[in-house]
Each structure stands twice: as C-alpha cells, then as structure tokens.
Write a protein that holds these residues in place. Structure first.
Motif, PDB file in Angstrom:
ATOM      1  N   VAL A  57       0.998  -1.169   0.065  1.00 36.30           N
ATOM      2  CA  VAL A  57      -0.111  -0.123   0.032  1.00 36.30           C
ATOM      3  C   VAL A  57       0.860   1.145  -0.008  1.00 36.30           C
ATOM      4  CG1 VAL A  57      -1.862   1.482   1.388  1.00 36.30           C
ATOM      5  CG2 VAL A  57      -1.989  -1.236   0.956  1.00 36.30           C
ATOM      6  N   GLY A  58       2.104   1.177   0.566  1.00 37.40           N
ATOM      7  CA  GLY A  58       2.843   2.468   0.642  1.00 37.40           C
ATOM      8  C   GLY A  58       3.454   2.672  -0.536  1.00 37.40           C
ATOM      9  N   HIS A  59       3.553   1.845  -1.545  1.00 32.64           N
ATOM     10  CA  HIS A  59       3.771   2.216  -2.956  1.00 32.64           C
ATOM     11  C   HIS A  59       2.856   2.318  -3.948  1.00 32.64           C
ATOM     12  CE1 HIS A  59       7.847   2.088  -1.479  1.00 32.64           C
ATOM     13  NE2 HIS A  59       7.644   1.358  -0.711  1.00 32.64           N
ATOM     14  N   MET A  60       1.843   2.865  -3.681  1.00 32.45           N
ATOM     15  CA  MET A  60       0.543   3.223  -4.405  1.00 32.45           C
ATOM     16  C   MET A  60       0.919   4.387  -4.837  1.00 32.45           C
ATOM     17  SD  MET A  60      -2.813   1.320  -2.772  1.00 32.45           S
ATOM     18  CE  MET A  60      -4.125   2.048  -3.840  1.00 32.45           C
ATOM     19  N   ILE A  61       0.948   4.959  -5.837  1.00 33.50           N
ATOM     20  CA  ILE A  61       1.397   6.454  -6.433  1.00 33.50           C
ATOM     21  C   ILE A  61       0.071   7.379  -6.041  1.00 33.50           C
ATOM     22  CG2 ILE A  61       1.713   7.996  -8.230  1.00 33.50           C
ATOM     23  CD1 ILE A  61       3.714   5.673  -9.380  1.00 33.50           C
ATOM     24  N   VAL A  62       0.206   8.305  -5.219  1.00 34.44           N
ATOM     25  CA  VAL A  62      -0.719   9.197  -4.975  1.00 34.44           C
ATOM     26  C   VAL A  62      -0.705  10.788  -5.639  1.00 34.44           C
ATOM     27  CG1 VAL A  62      -1.161   8.057  -2.825  1.00 34.44           C
ATOM     28  CG2 VAL A  62       0.453   9.813  -2.799  1.00 34.44           C
ATOM     29  N   ARG A  63       0.527  10.834  -6.088  1.00 34.74           N
ATOM     30  CA  ARG A  63       0.693  12.190  -6.464  1.00 34.74           C
ATOM     31  C   ARG A  63       1.693  11.916  -7.908  1.00 34.74           C
ATOM     32  NH1 ARG A  63      -2.882  13.548  -3.799  1.00 34.74           N
ATOM     33  NH2 ARG A  63      -3.011  15.403  -2.578  1.00 34.74           N
ATOM     34  N   LYS A  64       1.129  12.144  -9.076  1.00 39.30           N
ATOM     35  CA  LYS A  64       2.008  12.017 -10.375  1.00 39.30           C
ATOM     36  C   LYS A  64       3.261  12.933 -10.136  1.00 39.30           C
ATOM     37  CE  LYS A  64       1.613  11.853 -15.296  1.00 39.30           C
ATOM     38  NZ  LYS A  64       0.823  12.095 -16.665  1.00 39.30           N
ATOM     39  N   SER A  65       4.295  12.134 -10.571  1.00 33.93           N
ATOM     40  CA  SER A  65       5.624  12.950 -10.383  1.00 33.93           C
ATOM     41  C   SER A  65       5.888  13.794  -8.982  1.00 33.93           C
ATOM     42  CB  SER A  65       5.642  14.120 -11.550  1.00 33.93           C
ATOM     43  OG  SER A  65       5.627  13.436 -12.821  1.00 33.93           O
ATOM     44  N   GLY A  66       5.410  13.377  -7.973  1.00 36.74           N
ATOM     45  CA  GLY A  66       5.777  13.841  -6.569  1.00 36.74           C
ATOM     46  C   GLY A  66       6.901  13.808  -5.894  1.00 36.74           C
ATOM     47  N   ARG A  67       6.806  13.507  -4.657  1.00 32.28           N
ATOM     48  CA  ARG A  67       8.051  13.388  -3.957  1.00 32.28           C
ATOM     49  C   ARG A  67       9.099  11.858  -4.216  1.00 32.28           C
ATOM     50  NH1 ARG A  67       5.600  14.644   2.129  1.00 32.28           N
ATOM     51  NH2 ARG A  67       4.977  16.606   1.680  1.00 32.28           N
ATOM     52  N   GLU A  68      10.310  12.016  -4.332  1.00 32.22           N
ATOM     53  CA  GLU A  68      10.970  10.932  -4.448  1.00 32.22           C
ATOM     54  C   GLU A  68      10.961   9.810  -3.502  1.00 32.22           C
ATOM     55  OE1 GLU A  68      14.914  11.872  -5.546  1.00 32.22           O
ATOM     56  OE2 GLU A  68      14.642  13.156  -7.167  1.00 32.22           O
ATOM     57  N   CYS A  69      10.976   8.618  -3.806  1.00 28.63           N
ATOM     58  CA  CYS A  69      10.607   7.552  -2.745  1.00 28.63           C
ATOM     59  C   CYS A  69      11.785   6.633  -3.005  1.00 28.63           C
ATOM     60  CB  CYS A  69       9.469   6.788  -3.284  1.00 28.63           C
ATOM     61  SG  CYS A  69       9.067   5.359  -2.097  1.00 28.63           S
ATOM     62  N   GLY A  70      12.242   5.940  -1.847  1.00 22.51           N
ATOM     63  CA  GLY A  70      13.405   5.011  -1.882  1.00 22.51           C
ATOM     64  C   GLY A  70      13.389   4.030  -2.726  1.00 22.51           C
ATOM     65  N   CYS A  71      12.183   3.532  -3.414  1.00 26.33           N
ATOM     66  CA  CYS A  71      11.828   2.706  -4.239  1.00 26.33           C
ATOM     67  C   CYS A  71      12.389   2.785  -5.632  1.00 26.33           C
ATOM     68  CB  CYS A  71      10.397   2.100  -4.292  1.00 26.33           C
ATOM     69  SG  CYS A  71       9.251   3.092  -5.119  1.00 26.33           S
ATOM     70  N   GLY A  72      12.706   4.090  -6.034  1.00 24.73           N
ATOM     71  CA  GLY A  72      12.920   4.697  -7.193  1.00 24.73           C
ATOM     72  C   GLY A  72      11.912   5.191  -8.184  1.00 24.73           C
ATOM     73  N   ARG A  73      10.661   5.480  -7.357  1.00 26.19           N
ATOM     74  CA  ARG A  73       9.604   6.071  -8.296  1.00 26.19           C
ATOM     75  C   ARG A  73       9.309   7.327  -7.640  1.00 26.19           C
ATOM     76  NH1 ARG A  73       4.584   2.035  -9.226  1.00 26.19           N
ATOM     77  NH2 ARG A  73       4.389   2.416  -6.932  1.00 26.19           N
ATOM     78  N   LYS A  74       8.507   8.159  -8.091  1.00 30.18           N
ATOM     79  CA  LYS A  74       7.890   9.251  -7.350  1.00 30.18           C
ATOM     80  C   LYS A  74       6.635   9.573  -7.007  1.00 30.18           C
ATOM     81  CE  LYS A  74      11.325  12.328  -9.900  1.00 30.18           C
ATOM     82  NZ  LYS A  74      11.624  13.370 -10.809  1.00 30.18           N
ATOM     83  N   GLY A  75       5.977   9.794  -6.029  1.00 33.58           N
ATOM     84  CA  GLY A  75       4.656  10.198  -5.551  1.00 33.58           C
ATOM     85  C   GLY A  75       4.195   8.957  -4.601  1.00 33.58           C
ATOM     86  N   CYS A  76       4.933   8.072  -4.220  1.00 31.10           N
ATOM     87  CA  CYS A  76       4.271   7.051  -3.454  1.00 31.10           C
ATOM     88  C   CYS A  76       3.814   7.601  -2.205  1.00 31.10           C
ATOM     89  CB  CYS A  76       5.572   5.934  -3.195  1.00 31.10           C
ATOM     90  SG  CYS A  76       6.085   4.884  -4.561  1.00 31.10           S
ATOM     91  N   LEU A  77       2.778   6.689  -1.630  1.00 28.00           N
ATOM     92  CA  LEU A  77       2.043   6.888  -0.383  1.00 28.00           C
ATOM     93  C   LEU A  77       3.149   7.218   0.742  1.00 28.00           C
ATOM     94  CD1 LEU A  77      -0.757   7.621   1.076  1.00 28.00           C
ATOM     95  CD2 LEU A  77      -0.556   5.125   1.593  1.00 28.00           C
ATOM     96  N   GLU A  78       4.160   6.388   0.921  1.00 22.51           N
ATOM     97  CA  GLU A  78       4.906   6.628   2.058  1.00 22.51           C
ATOM     98  C   GLU A  78       5.796   7.838   2.120  1.00 22.51           C
ATOM     99  OE1 GLU A  78       7.585   3.032   2.762  1.00 22.51           O
ATOM    100  OE2 GLU A  78       9.043   4.209   1.714  1.00 22.51           O
ATOM    101  N   THR A  79       6.035   8.547   0.913  1.00 22.78           N
ATOM    102  CA  THR A  79       6.685   9.579   0.935  1.00 22.78           C
ATOM    103  C   THR A  79       5.962  10.879   1.506  1.00 22.78           C
ATOM    104  OG1 THR A  79       6.012  10.602  -1.224  1.00 22.78           O
ATOM    105  CG2 THR A  79       7.809   8.920  -1.212  1.00 22.78           C
ATOM    106  N   TYR A  80       4.441  10.560   1.829  1.00 27.99           N
ATOM    107  CA  TYR A  80       3.689  11.517   2.473  1.00 27.99           C
ATOM    108  C   TYR A  80       3.052  11.060   3.967  1.00 27.99           C
ATOM    109  CZ  TYR A  80       3.578  13.524  -2.129  1.00 27.99           C
ATOM    110  OH  TYR A  80       3.966  14.052  -3.393  1.00 27.99           O
ATOM    111  N   VAL A  81       2.977   9.803   3.938  1.00 34.25           N
ATOM    112  CA  VAL A  81       2.490   9.141   5.220  1.00 34.25           C
ATOM    113  C   VAL A  81       3.359   8.320   5.777  1.00 34.25           C
ATOM    114  CG1 VAL A  81       0.418   7.740   6.098  1.00 34.25           C
ATOM    115  CG2 VAL A  81      -0.021   9.278   4.206  1.00 34.25           C
ATOM    116  N   SER A  82       4.131   8.945   6.471  1.00 31.39           N
ATOM    117  CA  SER A  82       5.280   7.960   7.124  1.00 31.39           C
ATOM    118  C   SER A  82       5.763   9.132   8.074  1.00 31.39           C
ATOM    119  CB  SER A  82       6.084   7.356   6.359  1.00 31.39           C
ATOM    120  OG  SER A  82       6.885   8.505   5.808  1.00 31.39           O
ATOM    121  N   ALA A  83       6.643   8.808   9.034  1.00 33.32           N
ATOM    122  CA  ALA A  83       7.393   9.740   9.990  1.00 33.32           C
ATOM    123  C   ALA A  83       8.333  10.693   9.104  1.00 33.32           C
ATOM    124  CB  ALA A  83       8.271   8.909  10.902  1.00 33.32           C
ATOM    125  N   THR A  84       8.839  10.123   8.155  1.00 40.27           N
ATOM    126  CA  THR A  84       9.772  10.920   7.226  1.00 40.27           C
ATOM    127  C   THR A  84       8.980  11.865   6.183  1.00 40.27           C
ATOM    128  OG1 THR A  84      11.088   8.931   6.980  1.00 40.27           O
ATOM    129  CG2 THR A  84      11.541  10.957   5.267  1.00 40.27           C
TER     130      THR A  84
END
Length: 316
Positions: free
Chosen positions: A162-189
C-alpha cells in the motif's frame, strides 16, 4: 519441555530475537547489530551464537519448534531477501536455507509488515478476524493484508504494498526509485517533509520553524499539534486525508473488517486516528460505509518479534 517459536526481526540497525510461547509470552530475548558484517554467514554466526548463549540456562526446559523471520524485501515463497536497500547483503540472500543449516526446524520468512499482521491475528486484536489489514507507520509505510485468513502474497510473495501506491503523479522521490508513493507523504519521514513544505508556505509563528530537519521528529510534530500549532495541525490533517483516501481504495479491493494502524506515527493517537476515520468513511463506496473499523494495534510489547514468531504459531 515448553514449546516456543524463535522470532527474529531483522531491522536496518538492529536484529532482535525472542523465544515466544503459544500465549505470546517472550521467555528469552536478545539483539545484535544488523550492519556489523558484510558477510551474511558471519552475521548469522553472531546471531545464533547469542541465541545459544541465551538458551543455555533453559537447557531441557525450552524446545524451539520453528523459526519465524521478519525482514525487509523478504519473500515468503522463496525464503529469500531480495535486494533490500537498507541491508548490506545485496542480491538474493537465501536466508531460510542458511538458517536451517544452523537450526534443523521449520523456518518461515516474510516482510516486517506481513509479520506485524500475522502477530495481530495470532496474539493481538485480530484474533477473531479473517479479513483485516495492518498499516505500519514508521520511517516508511508498510502494510500486511489478510484475506480469508491468509496473508496476501501474490504470485511472487511481494503483494500488498500500500505504501507504494502512487498518490501524486511526479510527486516526492521515494526510496523505491519512483515518485509520488504514499509512504513519501504518510510516514514519519513524510510528516517531516510536509512540515517543511508548509513552513515555506506560512509566514506565521510556529514552534517547528527553528528545528533543523535532521532533529525534527514526528513525535515533536504530534506534540506541537496537541498544543494547537497551526503548521503541525495542518500537517496531520494533510497526512490523515492522504491515508484515508488511499485506504478507501484498498477497502474496495479487499473489504477488511478492520484496519490497524501501528508504529511510531500511530502513537500520535486521535490527532491521526480521527481524521483518518472521517476521511475513510467519506470516501468509501456506499456498500462499505459504517462497516470498517480503524483501530490501534492490540500488541504493545515485543511487537516485531511476536509477529515473526506468529508465522510459526499460525501453522501449528
């Protein structure tokens, strides 16, 4: 002899283990640094040397019936850890096979969020549930989804991210290598990143304004929100809305009885839970409205180790 399962939680910093009985009691425990050895064999030598030392005083008393392991990028099907970004051992690590060489008992492995879900089912608040999910809110966002009593693994063992569902197209960089994943918004970081985005937008006073990014924690933000800080409250409102909307979509696929929020960020309490519940309910399809509970975890101590051990107890 008392039967126990050896639960092992492999974290990016430390590896924690415990001998867990069928009631969820931790009878023996210990930990070692995860990153001390580049060689997986030397790491396991250290780990099982300490396990044997800890068990020595219980010789003839405890009988290990199996080993359950929670680890990042772990595949239940293959028994391997696959290219975990936060671990030194690269490539495909056949961990189950290597552990069986040291302890001739059944060995099972899965990722840490799946282990948390199994812990909730065996020892926690989901004992009477066959359909639920656990969302782990820490440095990242993990998820374990149980459908019809079984963990959702997919064809390759890596389903349910679930943390790697894209919620914002071309959003925040994620550790998985993609952009806009949920965990880049909803996590302590993610919460920290949102604070700094909002601080740039607001000119007003905030007790978070002078805290360096490296020192800021989600706990600080939650405490500031509790004191009425505008930026902190807006941060949690934004975070909860994002999570609630995504969970409403996941509900449409899995129809869980409950969603458990677990981990450091979940300790924010009602500041997070209430707006998540409200946003979830507002975004659910009508057929699901009023049916889905959003709850805190029922496991308070040794959660990661209990979850790993639950992999064994669930099969016995």
């Amino acid at each position: 002899m008392k039967e126990v399962a050896l639960g092992i939680d492999i974290g990016g910093t430390n590896t924690v283990f415990g001998c867990i009985d069928s009631e969820g009691n931790c009878l023996v425990s210990g930990s070692i640094p995860t990153q001390k050895h580049d060689d997986i064999h030397k790491y396991l030598d250290d780990l099982f040397e300490l396990v044997q030392i800890k068990l020595k005083e219980y010789e003839g008393v405890l009988n290990i019936i199996g080993v359950g392991i929670g680890a990042p990028n772990a595949s239940y099907y293959t028994g391997t850890i696959e290219n975990a970004p936060n671990l030194k051992w690269k490539g495909s690590v056949p961990l189950v096979e290597l552990v069986k060489e040291r302890l001739n008992v059944p060995v099972m492995i899965t990722n840490d969020a799946n282990a948390a879900a199994m812990g909730e089912k065996v020892f926690g608040a989901a004992k009477d549930m066959n359909n639920f999910m656990v969302i782990t809110l820490g440095t990242g966002l993990g998820s374990g989804i149980v459908v019809n009593g079984d963990l959702l693994y997919g064809h390759d063992g890596f389903a349910g991210e679930v943390g790697h569902m894209i919620v914002r197209k071309s959003g925040r960089e994620c550790g998985c290598g993609r952009k806009g994943c949920l965990e880049t918004y909803v996590s302590a970081t993610g919460v920290k990143r949102t604070v700094y985005k909002l601080l740039a937008r607001h000119l007003g006073d905030s007790e978070l304004r002078d805290i360096p990014f490296s020192e800021l924690t989600a706990k600080m933000v939650a405490e500031s929100a509790g004191r009425g800080d505008l930026v902190a409250n807006e941060t949690f409102a934004y975070t909860a809305q994002m999570l609630g909307e995504v969970l409403a979509n996941v509900v449409a696929v899995t129809s869980p009885k409950a969603i458990f929020l677990f981990g450091g960020l979940a300790k924010a309490g009602d500041i997070l839970f209430e707006p998540v519940r409200e946003t979830l309910e507002n975004n659910l399809m009508p057929i699901y409205k009023g049916k889905i509970q959003v709850l805190p975890s029922g496991i308070k101590d040794n959660a990661a180790v209990l979850g790993a051990a639950a992999l064994i107890w669930n099969k016995n």
